[in-house]
Structure formats: structure tokens, C-alpha cells
Enzyme design. Sequence first.
Site, mmCIF file in Angstrom:
data_model
loop_
_atom_site.group_PDB
_atom_site.id
_atom_site.type_symbol
_atom_site.label_atom_id
_atom_site.label_comp_id
_atom_site.label_asym_id
_atom_site.label_seq_id
_atom_site.Cartn_x
_atom_site.Cartn_y
_atom_site.Cartn_z
ATOM 1 N N ASN A 147 1.247 -1.353 0.118
ATOM 2 C CA ASN A 147 -0.550 -0.014 0.122
ATOM 3 C C ASN A 147 0.503 1.011 0.405
ATOM 4 O O ASN A 147 0.503 2.377 0.562
ATOM 5 C CB ASN A 147 -0.839 0.097 1.018
ATOM 6 C CG ASN A 147 -0.462 0.133 2.396
ATOM 7 O OD1 ASN A 147 0.836 -0.327 2.685
ATOM 8 N ND2 ASN A 147 -0.680 -0.649 3.719
ATOM 9 N N ARG A 285 3.388 7.299 11.526
ATOM 10 C CA ARG A 285 2.764 6.628 13.020
ATOM 11 C C ARG A 285 2.873 7.834 13.019
ATOM 12 O O ARG A 285 3.623 8.435 13.606
ATOM 13 C CB ARG A 285 3.817 5.896 13.164
ATOM 14 C CG ARG A 285 3.058 4.118 12.821
ATOM 15 C CD ARG A 285 2.518 3.776 12.814
ATOM 16 N NE ARG A 285 2.294 2.367 11.976
ATOM 17 C CZ ARG A 285 1.907 2.419 10.713
ATOM 18 N NH1 ARG A 285 1.100 3.248 10.436
ATOM 19 N NH2 ARG A 285 1.979 0.735 10.453
ATOM 20 N N GLN A 314 -5.038 4.275 18.642
ATOM 21 C CA GLN A 314 -5.189 3.940 17.275
ATOM 22 C C GLN A 314 -6.030 2.280 17.771
ATOM 23 O O GLN A 314 -6.358 1.452 17.912
ATOM 24 C CB GLN A 314 -5.581 3.885 16.393
ATOM 25 C CG GLN A 314 -4.349 4.469 15.461
ATOM 26 C CD GLN A 314 -3.938 4.823 13.998
ATOM 27 O OE1 GLN A 314 -3.188 4.879 14.062
ATOM 28 N NE2 GLN A 314 -4.081 3.051 13.603
ATOM 29 N N HIS A 333 -7.391 6.315 10.598
ATOM 30 C CA HIS A 333 -6.275 5.622 9.492
ATOM 31 C C HIS A 333 -6.829 4.958 8.013
ATOM 32 O O HIS A 333 -7.231 3.632 8.428
ATOM 33 C CB HIS A 333 -5.500 4.616 10.334
ATOM 34 C CG HIS A 333 -3.916 4.507 9.885
ATOM 35 N ND1 HIS A 333 -3.151 3.480 11.346
ATOM 36 C CD2 HIS A 333 -3.367 4.083 8.866
ATOM 37 C CE1 HIS A 333 -2.379 3.726 10.080
ATOM 38 N NE2 HIS A 333 -2.070 3.525 8.351
#
Length: 403
Positions: A147, A285, A314, A333
Site C-alpha cells: 500500500n 505513525r 488507534q 487511518h
Amino acid sequence: MANVLCVLYDDPVDGYPPAYPRDEIPTIERYHDGQPTPTPEGIGFRPGELLGCVSGELGLREFLEAGGHRLTVTSDKDGPDSAFERELPEADVVISQPFWPAYLTAERIAKAPSLKLAITAGIGSDHVDLQAAIERQITVAEVTYSNSISVSEHVVMMILALVRNYIPSYQVVVDGGWNIADCVERSYDLEGMQVGTVGAGRIGSAVLRRLKPFEVGLHYTDQHRLPESAEAELGLTFHPDASSLVEVCDVVTINAPLHPGTEGMFDDALLDQMKRGAYLVNTARGKICDRDAIARALESGRLAGYAGDVWFPQPAPRDHPWRSMPHHGMTPHVSGTSLSAQARYAAGTREILECFLDGRPIREEYLIVDAGALAGSGAHSYSAGDSTGGSDEAARFTEGRAG
Ligand code: NDP
């Protein structure tokens, strides 16, 4: 028989989609550096389907059950009473996505005596205590490159959204207004600005390639310098450290992994070295930035904008200051979990599982930890140690269970 425990994000609020806006996604066979996209023996899904949520199951159920293995899928990942903690003692394999990370702390690893393999369906294995995995000889693997381009597109989008002041202008339209001056009093052209990336690996260098046609100055810092030919092709200026890069850049994007060498890198001191009115985009991050220092820099005007999609923990608690600080362009995210990305990392997860279950070696570039040491991509880009600390906080979101 292997017990595979898979933690995925929740289904859409209105249920698993019966249809999609598009009928197909492009087939990508190789990445920019020539690395082939995942090559499993088969896939149990149609590319373009929602795979990263609980009902999507990464398309793994039929394959695993046909081989006599057990697949447990849950989104309930935080706190001692979670399904994840209940199932962990039996798990041989844990699969988790960085978007909804099952924090695999040293304490949890100690509760998983059978655990041999932790797969990150995506990129970024900082939610695993790598030091504990090294000590317990657990293999940690991720779907390297799956990704990276998805994220680089998102970074370019966010840079433009911040510099052009897109989000507030869109809101004016939604609110029924036409207040042009309100929209443009913070709107600039990107052309001519100096843009720098901290980390010029797969994502960082893709961002640089995508920004070249915008006629900006391009800068980078990295642990390893890029080949001279790459620097010349893109007209890059190399900086030995983040501090010298931020001093000259109007826009800074962070594209390095979270490891003990990058945790807390963007603190008050580094932010103070940035140009007044700089923009910062972090899709790497959340913990690479000091949470409160970022909010302070936006309030003081040191930063003109901050955007990204990565938080700590998260899911982010409802009162996380990045939800309410001024001039931000945050999303949950999502950048690396487009439907296009999901097709690749689900196939890569299947490829890793096939190798593990058949006793074949996992692709070197997918390895982060193997045989008691950092390995493959992990040996190149990470440092040993642990960045999972504080993950219990994530349970606070689930307790409130809203949004
Ligand atoms: P790469 O490994 O290709 O690139 C990371 C780069 O960062 C490497 O070139 C590495 O250096 C460099 N780096 C490591 N430490 C430092 C440091 N202290 N200072 C400067 N540079 C450093 O990974 P990707 O580009 O594919 O992904 C990068 C990160 O982005 C992932 O680790 C993940 O955390 C995040 N990510 C986020 C996603 C999202 O959905 N938001 C999805 C995918 C990834 P070198 O290898 O040269 O030593």
C-alpha cells in the site's frame, strides 16, 4: 492444524456493502522497483471488494478451512476482556492491520505460548513488540510495498488540501455559503515551495516522484542515501538529518517507520526549527510526533497546517487533541486501506500464510523479524526495541464506543 487469529476493523455502520461504485480495479503486476506484487497460489475474493473489515475476512476463510485450519476473526482487540486476549493463548498465527492494530505487547506475547507468526496485513509492524518477538523467536512479516503507492497518493492529496485550504472551502459550500475571502485568506500555491520528506523509502520516494511536476524544490533525509542517479533525476537535495531539512522546507512529510529511532522525533525542539507557517503531513505513525507539541505548534502559528491519518493510540480517544486542534486535515487511518490496497495486502497475507503452512521460506522483503533477529526489510529500516508502549489507552475509545 493451525489456529489463525485475525483482527480486522468493524464492518460499515450500514452493513457489508452489497455493491461498489466501480466494477473493477486496475491490475498492477510490479511495483516501481520491479518487485512483483503478491503471488499467492489463489485468492478467495474479487479484487475491489471490502476485505479489511470483519465480514471481508481478508478473503481467507475458504482457503484456511479447506486446509483444516481454524480462522477466528474479531474487531474486539483492546483490554483484558477482549476477544483478542481470550483467543490469544490458542493462536499459532496472529494477523492484524495497522489501521486497527491489535497491539501485540510483551505481556500479550507472554500469554500466547503457541504463537509463531505475526502478520501485518499492510505495512508497519510497530504495533508488535519487536524486541519480545525477537526474544521469543516469533516471525513478524508484513506485505511490503502493498500500500506504499496508496499512501503516497494520499500524502500528495493532503499537501494540496492544506496548502490550498481545500477542507474549509468545501465546508463553506456544504454550509450553503459563498464566502470567498474566508476560503482564500489561508490559500497558497504549492508551486515554488520547498518540500521535504523524512524517509525516502517506498512511500517517500513515490511522493517525491509525484511532486516533481508541481515545480517545487525537493528535499529528503534518510538513513541511507539514494543512488546519485535518483537524486539527479528528481533534482533532490539530501540532508544529513531532519533538523537541517525542516529549516528550509515549507512542507514536510514523514515517511519513516516508527521504531525507537523515530519515536517522538517531531517534538517542540524540532518543530521550533521549522519555518513559521510550514505544513506537516504525517501518514507514517502518530507516535513519531509529540501529540501535544503538534497542537501547540498549530495554535501558535508555527505550523500553518497538519494532516495525516495516523494516531496513537488507534482508535484515537474521543478527546484526542488532534480531533479539535486548528487547521488540521486529519482522517481516521485510511490511506493504506483503499479497496485497491486491500486486494494487494490480502493477497500478500495469503502468500505469507501459504509459505508458513507449507514450510516454505517467506519472501525476504516481507520479513521484519525472523529466527530471533531483525530480518529482511526489518533489518534495513527498523531498529530493535519496542514502540508499543501505552497501547492500553486504545481501550478508552472502545469503552465510549461512539464515532
Ligand atoms: P520503507 O521501508 O520503504 O521506507 C521507510 C524509509 O524510512 C526507509 O528508507 C528508511 O531508511 C527510512 N528511515 C528509517 N528510520 C529513519 C530515520 N530515523 N530517519 C530518516 N529516515 C528513516 O517503507 P514505506 O515507505 O513503504 O513505509 C514507511 C512507513 O509508512 C511504514 O513503516 C509505516 O509506518 C507507514 N505506512 C503507513 C500507512 C498508512 O496507511 N498510513 C500504510 C503503509 C505504511 P533505510 O531503509 O534507508 O534505512
